[in-house]
Design a protein around this motif. Structure first.
Motif, PDB file in Angstrom:
ATOM      1  N   CYS A  45       0.840  -1.205   0.000  1.00  0.00           N
ATOM      2  CA  CYS A  45       0.000   0.000   0.000  1.00  0.00           C
ATOM      3  C   CYS A  45       0.869   1.247   0.000  1.00  0.00           C
ATOM      4  O   CYS A  45       0.613   2.190  -0.755  1.00  0.00           O
ATOM      5  N   LYS A  48       2.370   1.982  -3.351  1.00  0.00           N
ATOM      6  CA  LYS A  48       1.448   2.557  -4.333  1.00  0.00           C
ATOM      7  C   LYS A  48       1.078   4.003  -4.003  1.00  0.00           C
ATOM      8  O   LYS A  48       0.298   4.614  -4.706  1.00  0.00           O
ATOM      9  N   GLY A  50      -0.362   5.017  -1.057  1.00  0.00           N
ATOM     10  CA  GLY A  50      -1.500   5.110  -0.146  1.00  0.00           C
ATOM     11  C   GLY A  50      -1.072   4.940   1.296  1.00  0.00           C
ATOM     12  O   GLY A  50       0.110   4.885   1.607  1.00  0.00           O
ATOM     13  N   CYS A  67      -6.626   0.057   1.798  1.00  0.00           N
ATOM     14  CA  CYS A  67      -5.580   0.995   1.404  1.00  0.00           C
ATOM     15  C   CYS A  67      -6.262   2.266   0.919  1.00  0.00           C
ATOM     16  O   CYS A  67      -7.022   2.236  -0.047  1.00  0.00           O
ATOM     17  N   LYS A  68      -6.017   3.370   1.610  1.00  0.00           N
ATOM     18  CA  LYS A  68      -6.646   4.646   1.274  1.00  0.00           C
ATOM     19  C   LYS A  68      -5.667   5.523   0.506  1.00  0.00           C
ATOM     20  O   LYS A  68      -4.486   5.571   0.802  1.00  0.00           O
ATOM     21  N   PHE A  69      -6.209   6.237  -0.464  1.00  0.00           N
ATOM     22  CA  PHE A  69      -5.417   7.164  -1.257  1.00  0.00           C
ATOM     23  C   PHE A  69      -6.025   8.556  -1.128  1.00  0.00           C
ATOM     24  O   PHE A  69      -7.247   8.720  -1.194  1.00  0.00           O
ATOM     25  N   GLU A  70      -5.176   9.553  -0.950  1.00  0.00           N
ATOM     26  CA  GLU A  70      -5.652  10.931  -0.901  1.00  0.00           C
ATOM     27  C   GLU A  70      -5.474  11.539  -2.274  1.00  0.00           C
ATOM     28  O   GLU A  70      -4.418  11.430  -2.890  1.00  0.00           O
TER      29      GLU A  70
END
Length: 73
Positions: A45, A48, A50, A67-70
């Protein structure tokens, strides 16, 4: 040489500690492999771009991973 027959108390004194050791081993190995899996997922994560979110129950026997993406404009 004759084998001595164990009484029920003696059998319990042998079986209970062995059962405890086996259960403890299974719990520790489950914790270790879950830790390794969460670590690998987190590293992927981060790779990538995130950040990982991990929610786990007591003892990490059950967990959820995302997996968080801003998004930056």
């Amino acid at each position: 040489m004759k084998l001595k027959k164990l009484t029920i108390k003696q059998q319990l004194l042998v079986i209970l500690p062995l059962t405890f050791v086996v259960i403890a081993f299974l719990m520790v190995s489950n914790y270790y492999f879950n830790y390794q899996e969460i670590k690998a997922l987190s590293d992927g994560c981060y790779g990538k771009g995130g950040y990982p979110l991990v929610e786990s129950d007591f003892g990490v026997f059950n967990y959820s991973f995302s997996c968080k993406f801003e998004i930056i404009d």
